[in-house]
Every structure is written in C-alpha cells, then in structure tokens.
Write a protein that holds these residues in place. Structure first.
Motif, PDB file in Angstrom:
ATOM      1  N   GLY A 154       5.661  -6.896  -5.617  1.00 54.10           N
ATOM      2  CA  GLY A 154       4.653  -6.027  -5.203  1.00 54.10           C
ATOM      3  C   GLY A 154       5.070  -4.837  -4.664  1.00 54.10           C
ATOM      4  N   LEU A 155       4.196  -3.772  -3.872  1.00 53.56           N
ATOM      5  CA  LEU A 155       4.537  -2.754  -3.299  1.00 53.56           C
ATOM      6  C   LEU A 155       5.659  -2.869  -2.320  1.00 53.56           C
ATOM      7  CD1 LEU A 155       0.941  -0.951  -3.187  1.00 53.56           C
ATOM      8  CD2 LEU A 155       2.766  -0.869  -5.102  1.00 53.56           C
ATOM      9  N   GLY A 156       5.708  -3.972  -1.594  1.00 51.42           N
ATOM     10  CA  GLY A 156       6.469  -4.064  -0.493  1.00 51.42           C
ATOM     11  C   GLY A 156       8.142  -4.387  -1.067  1.00 51.42           C
ATOM     12  N   GLY A 157       8.010  -5.385  -2.049  1.00 56.75           N
ATOM     13  CA  GLY A 157       9.225  -5.709  -2.592  1.00 56.75           C
ATOM     14  C   GLY A 157       9.930  -4.611  -3.432  1.00 56.75           C
ATOM     15  N   ALA A 206      13.573  -2.770  -3.105  1.00 59.93           N
ATOM     16  CA  ALA A 206      14.534  -2.504  -4.003  1.00 59.93           C
ATOM     17  C   ALA A 206      14.848  -0.987  -4.276  1.00 59.93           C
ATOM     18  CB  ALA A 206      13.820  -3.138  -5.245  1.00 59.93           C
ATOM     19  N   ARG A 207      13.807  -0.125  -4.510  1.00 58.86           N
ATOM     20  CA  ARG A 207      13.968   1.212  -4.599  1.00 58.86           C
ATOM     21  C   ARG A 207      14.935   1.919  -3.516  1.00 58.86           C
ATOM     22  NH1 ARG A 207      15.141   5.943  -7.526  1.00 58.86           N
ATOM     23  NH2 ARG A 207      14.449   7.585  -6.180  1.00 58.86           N
ATOM     24  N   VAL A 208      14.715   1.443  -1.899  1.00 61.63           N
ATOM     25  CA  VAL A 208      15.566   2.224  -1.227  1.00 61.63           C
ATOM     26  C   VAL A 208      16.999   1.447  -1.212  1.00 61.63           C
ATOM     27  CG1 VAL A 208      15.780   2.227   1.545  1.00 61.63           C
ATOM     28  CG2 VAL A 208      13.600   2.249   0.378  1.00 61.63           C
ATOM     29  N   LEU A 209      17.075   0.388  -1.589  1.00 62.78           N
ATOM     30  CA  LEU A 209      18.494  -0.238  -1.579  1.00 62.78           C
ATOM     31  C   LEU A 209      19.222   0.503  -2.842  1.00 62.78           C
ATOM     32  CD1 LEU A 209      17.823  -3.904  -0.870  1.00 62.78           C
ATOM     33  CD2 LEU A 209      18.809  -2.398   0.266  1.00 62.78           C
ATOM     34  N   HIS A 210      18.688   0.674  -3.875  1.00 61.24           N
ATOM     35  CA  HIS A 210      19.142   1.312  -5.218  1.00 61.24           C
ATOM     36  C   HIS A 210      19.475   3.061  -4.529  1.00 61.24           C
ATOM     37  CE1 HIS A 210      19.556   2.666  -9.291  1.00 61.24           C
ATOM     38  NE2 HIS A 210      18.626   3.617  -9.072  1.00 61.24           N
ATOM     39  N   VAL A 211      18.676   3.453  -4.064  1.00 63.83           N
ATOM     40  CA  VAL A 211      19.269   4.825  -3.591  1.00 63.83           C
ATOM     41  C   VAL A 211      20.200   4.787  -2.788  1.00 63.83           C
ATOM     42  CG1 VAL A 211      18.340   6.802  -2.145  1.00 63.83           C
ATOM     43  CG2 VAL A 211      16.541   5.749  -3.477  1.00 63.83           C
ATOM     44  N   HIS A 212      20.713   3.612  -2.035  1.00 65.80           N
ATOM     45  CA  HIS A 212      21.654   3.638  -1.255  1.00 65.80           C
ATOM     46  C   HIS A 212      22.817   2.748  -2.162  1.00 65.80           C
ATOM     47  CE1 HIS A 212      20.160   5.343   2.374  1.00 65.80           C
ATOM     48  NE2 HIS A 212      19.007   4.730   2.318  1.00 65.80           N
ATOM     49  N   ALA A 262       7.425   5.554   4.085  1.00 70.35           N
ATOM     50  CA  ALA A 262       8.075   4.643   3.073  1.00 70.35           C
ATOM     51  C   ALA A 262       8.442   5.277   1.748  1.00 70.35           C
ATOM     52  CB  ALA A 262       7.328   3.496   2.863  1.00 70.35           C
ATOM     53  N   LEU A 263       7.626   6.108   1.240  1.00 72.81           N
ATOM     54  CA  LEU A 263       7.755   6.731   0.045  1.00 72.81           C
ATOM     55  C   LEU A 263       8.576   7.880   0.087  1.00 72.81           C
ATOM     56  CD1 LEU A 263       4.048   6.729  -1.251  1.00 72.81           C
ATOM     57  CD2 LEU A 263       6.156   5.836  -2.284  1.00 72.81           C
ATOM     58  N   GLU A 264       8.654   8.579   1.239  1.00 72.51           N
ATOM     59  CA  GLU A 264       9.733   9.668   1.475  1.00 72.51           C
ATOM     60  C   GLU A 264      11.109   8.875   1.759  1.00 72.51           C
ATOM     61  OE1 GLU A 264      10.680  12.775   5.094  1.00 72.51           O
ATOM     62  OE2 GLU A 264       9.073  11.663   5.193  1.00 72.51           O
ATOM     63  N   ALA A 265      11.342   7.931   2.250  1.00 76.76           N
ATOM     64  CA  ALA A 265      12.548   7.209   2.307  1.00 76.76           C
ATOM     65  C   ALA A 265      12.950   6.707   0.980  1.00 76.76           C
ATOM     66  CB  ALA A 265      12.428   5.735   3.170  1.00 76.76           C
ATOM     67  N   ALA A 266      12.198   6.496   0.155  1.00 75.79           N
ATOM     68  CA  ALA A 266      12.361   6.038  -1.218  1.00 75.79           C
ATOM     69  C   ALA A 266      12.765   7.095  -2.216  1.00 75.79           C
ATOM     70  CB  ALA A 266      11.411   5.077  -1.678  1.00 75.79           C
ATOM     71  N   MET A 302       4.935  -1.511   2.507  1.00 75.01           N
ATOM     72  CA  MET A 302       6.014  -0.495   1.755  1.00 75.01           C
ATOM     73  C   MET A 302       6.943   0.065   3.305  1.00 75.01           C
ATOM     74  SD  MET A 302       3.889   1.900  -1.052  1.00 75.01           S
ATOM     75  CE  MET A 302       2.659   2.554   0.395  1.00 75.01           C
ATOM     76  N   LEU A 303       6.263  -0.057   4.293  1.00 73.71           N
ATOM     77  CA  LEU A 303       7.132   0.522   5.497  1.00 73.71           C
ATOM     78  C   LEU A 303       7.987  -0.570   5.601  1.00 73.71           C
ATOM     79  CD1 LEU A 303       7.696   2.819   7.517  1.00 73.71           C
ATOM     80  CD2 LEU A 303       5.968   1.632   8.960  1.00 73.71           C
ATOM     81  N   ASP A 304       7.573  -1.793   5.701  1.00 76.38           N
ATOM     82  CA  ASP A 304       8.732  -2.869   5.935  1.00 76.38           C
ATOM     83  C   ASP A 304       9.898  -2.744   4.867  1.00 76.38           C
ATOM     84  OD1 ASP A 304       6.913  -3.998   7.799  1.00 76.38           O
ATOM     85  OD2 ASP A 304       6.186  -5.707   6.487  1.00 76.38           O
ATOM     86  N   GLY A 305       9.478  -2.874   3.715  1.00 70.13           N
ATOM     87  CA  GLY A 305      10.520  -2.358   2.565  1.00 70.13           C
ATOM     88  C   GLY A 305      11.396  -1.585   2.913  1.00 70.13           C
ATOM     89  N   ALA A 306      10.748  -0.128   3.120  1.00 69.77           N
ATOM     90  CA  ALA A 306      11.820   1.102   3.534  1.00 69.77           C
ATOM     91  C   ALA A 306      12.694   0.747   4.714  1.00 69.77           C
ATOM     92  CB  ALA A 306      10.917   2.188   3.754  1.00 69.77           C
ATOM     93  N   GLU A 307      11.976   0.234   5.833  1.00 70.36           N
ATOM     94  CA  GLU A 307      12.783  -0.045   6.966  1.00 70.36           C
ATOM     95  C   GLU A 307      13.894  -0.938   6.855  1.00 70.36           C
ATOM     96  OE1 GLU A 307      10.797  -0.371  10.710  1.00 70.36           O
ATOM     97  OE2 GLU A 307      10.339   1.781  10.448  1.00 70.36           O
ATOM     98  N   LEU A 308      13.499  -2.252   6.037  1.00 69.23           N
ATOM     99  CA  LEU A 308      14.537  -3.125   5.781  1.00 69.23           C
ATOM    100  C   LEU A 308      15.611  -2.481   4.968  1.00 69.23           C
ATOM    101  CD1 LEU A 308      15.586  -6.130   6.235  1.00 69.23           C
ATOM    102  CD2 LEU A 308      13.994  -6.544   3.974  1.00 69.23           C
ATOM    103  N   GLY A 309      15.305  -1.804   3.861  1.00 72.28           N
ATOM    104  CA  GLY A 309      16.265  -1.179   2.814  1.00 72.28           C
ATOM    105  C   GLY A 309      17.415  -0.285   3.763  1.00 72.28           C
TER     106      GLY A 309
END
Length: 373
Positions: A11-14, A18-24, A56-60, A311-318
């Motif tokens: 979903g959007l959060g997962g 994944a995208r933030v981790l990929h960026v890093h 979140a989208l900015e972080a991604a 999405m913010l959860d996903g971005a901050e966790l990543g």
C-alpha cells in the motif's frame, strides 16, 4: 530466503518506506497478497496534506511526480443541507495545502519509482513467527517462507504481522459507508453533477451523511455514511443491487432528489464498507526486528489522515533506518517514539462524528471555519 528488510504490504505506506530505503541504497523487498498491481481498484481521491503526506513524498524524492498527478480544482468544498440548500461553497483557488490525487495514480507513482523486482506479487501471508535474536520468519500461502532481520507490517487493518507485537484487534466503530459511482456525470447525471460541483460535497445529518467527490473522467464517487449496528447492514441483501440501493435510499427519505440521486442513480452495485478502528493510543513494547506502520499500527475511523499518516510513517521509518544502518533497534526506537503520539493525536482529532448532534451542515461549517480548512 534471507532478506535484510522485508515489508509486508504494497500500500502507500509500505511503498513509501521501500522508496525511501531505495533512495538511501538500502536493500528491501515488499511482499503483497494481491496478484498484480491492477488486481483491484485502488479507491478514490486522497487529499495529500502539506504537513504529513507531502513531507513523505519529499523525503521519497517524488514531489514533481506527485504534482503531475494532482487534479486541479478538486480542493473545492461545498456543504449543503438535507434540502439541497448550499450553505458553504469554497472554490479551489490553488492556495490550499491539501491537493487531491487518485489513490491508484499515487500508488503507481510509488511503484514506478522502485526497481521492478522490489515488489513480489501474489504472496499472501499465512503466518509470522519469531526465531530469536531479532529474526522473524514469514510463511506464505503458497508454501514459501522468508527469514528477515527486519520485518515491517504495512499490511493494513487485519495485519498478519501485528500479532507479533500486540493482541489488539480492530473493532467496529458503529458506522459504515456504502460506496456508489456515477459515470459521465455531466451528461448522464446532470442534476447530481451540478449539486456536487467541481470538488467535494458534504451533506451531513446526525446519524447519516452523503459525501461525494468529483474524480477524474467526470466520475462522481459517493460515500453514504450511516451509524447503524452490523446486524442492520447484515439484513440488507447487497447481492441484490436494486434491493440494497432502495433500502439505503429509504434512510434518506425527504432529502433533496439531487442528493439521493447519488444513491439511486449509481452505475454500479452499492458496496458496503464497514468501519473499524484499533484502540485509541494503540502501542506496543519494543520487540527486536519488527515494527508496524499505517493502519497496521494505528487504524482509526476515517478522518482524512490515514493515507497521509501511513506515508509519513514509511518516510520516517526509512529515514531512521538509513541514518542508523548498523543499529536497527535505535532506528526502530526513534521511529516508534515519534509515531505513537502522532497517531494518538490524529485519532482523537477527528471530524464531527455521525452520531453527534453537531453533525449538521452548520456544525460542519463551524468546524471548517474554526480550523481554517
């Protein structure tokens, strides 16, 4: 199979995680029960807020891609009384902080931003179990398994990962919505189209409401909310579209026909969506190697924040994982310490409830005015 970071749920959060981790440059695999990205419709419009979802989208690194799918004009808001009288009519002047996008389009932006093999489709989780030392095993319905050092449950309300951390289960909120769609609204449903206008329409009343959006391709998507017990809805035969439509419409007898047309003129069979929530302030003790995000962590009654918070959860966790790649427990601790109070505050900062005596057009207008929405 052994993987360093395993996400359950595309979903959007997962996918944001994944995208933030990929960026890093952090290796990640997402397992999703659905057989393909197009297996089912992905819901309606989402207003993506400048204080959480857009961050979140900015972080991604996906702000431009997000802006490209925004539907102009959809931030318009119209509040009407039961007789169809328009009491509030706010135009979309382009300055609001909650642009609207189609959920499916946003999900596709996230999918397109990931390497093709990141998401493994058709992997329905059967069981999860701890193996000790922060490792967890995920067993899938097809008999395959995966062992991971970091397991993230992004698998929604009925998460299969949550039981590793918490015994909490979602409970019925006492409210349900019935979804309808009116296609080619301007030409085929002109009365309803004129009433809804160019953005969002809300017609509230204690115990019931009609909420509608003008989506892309001139589609009206309505959510008909009713505060009723589950037994009441169970007595409605939703396999008989005509009967179900008539039964739901009877709850709005006396309302303006241009409003009830959003029920009776639906081009699809009405779809029941029962609303569930986890206990307010849901949290758990830190358990090495596993955490939750989005609805898996803090499912609440719809208030416009669910997708944004996921999405913010996903971005901050990543971001936390990328900052502490050699100390995952520190990353998880930092993430959860910020996520728990944020989600608890959002759950209590709800819109006027259906059961409230203030759930009227004027009550909603007062809320909008007070909060500067």
């Amino acid at each position: 199979m052994h993987t360093p970071v395993t996400i359950i749920g595309a979903g959007l959060g997962g996918l944001t995680l994944a995208r933030v981790l990929h960026v890093h440059d952090v290796s990640v695999t997402v397992y999703e029960a659905e057989p393909s990205p197009s297996a089912r419709a992905q819901g309606g419009l989402l207003d993506i807020h400048d204080y959480n979802g857009q961050l979140a989208l900015e972080a991604a690194g996906l702000t431009d891609e997000f802006r490209a799918i925004v539907l102009e004009g959809r931030q318009a808001l119209r509040v009407v009384d039961e007789d169809g009288t328009v009491l509030l009519d706010q135009a979309d002047d382009g300055t609001g902080g909650r642009p609207e996008v189609q959920r499916g389009d946003l999900r596709q932006v996230l999918l397109d931003s990931l390497p093709a093999d990141t998401v493994r489709w058709g992997h329905k989780v059967g069981r999860t179990r701890g193996l000790g030392d922060g490792r967890h095993e995920v067993s899938f319905a097809d008999g395959s398994t995966v062992v991971t050092r970091l397991l993230v449950g992004a698998d929604g309300a009925w998460s299969r990962v949550r039981p590793l951390l918490s015994s909490a289960t979602p409970e019925y909120t006492g409210k349900s919505v019935v979804e309808t769609y009116l296609y080619d609204a301007g030409s085929r449903h002109p009365g309803a189209a004129k009433t809804v206008g160019g953005g969002m329409l809300i017609a509230p009343s204690p115990g019931k409401e009609i909420f509608a959006h003008r989506e892309k391709d001139d589609t009206l998507h309505a959510y008909v909310g009713l505060s009723r017990p589950r037994d009441w809805f169970a007595a409605v035969d939703f396999t008989d579209a005509a009967e179900a439509t008539a039964r739901i419409a009877r709850e709005f007898d006396g309302w303006a026909p241009e409003l009830t047309a959003l029920i009776t003129d639906s081009d699809v069979a009405p779809v029941l969506r029962s609303l569930y929530a986890l206990p307010a302030g849901h949290r758990w003790e830190r358990l090495p190697g596993v955490t939750l995000l989005g609805d898996a962590a803090h499912l609440s009654a719809p208030n416009g924040e669910g997708a944004n918070l996921a999405m913010l959860d996903g971005a901050e966790l990543g971001t936390a994982i990328a900052a502490h790649p050699e100390d995952i427990e520190r990353a998880l601790g930092e993430y959860e310490r910020a996520m728990f109070p944020r989600s608890a505050e959002s759950a209590t900062d709800d819109m006027i409830g259906l059961d409230s005596a203030d759930n009227t057009a004027q009550g909603l207008i007062d809320l909008v005015t007070e909060n500067g929405l």
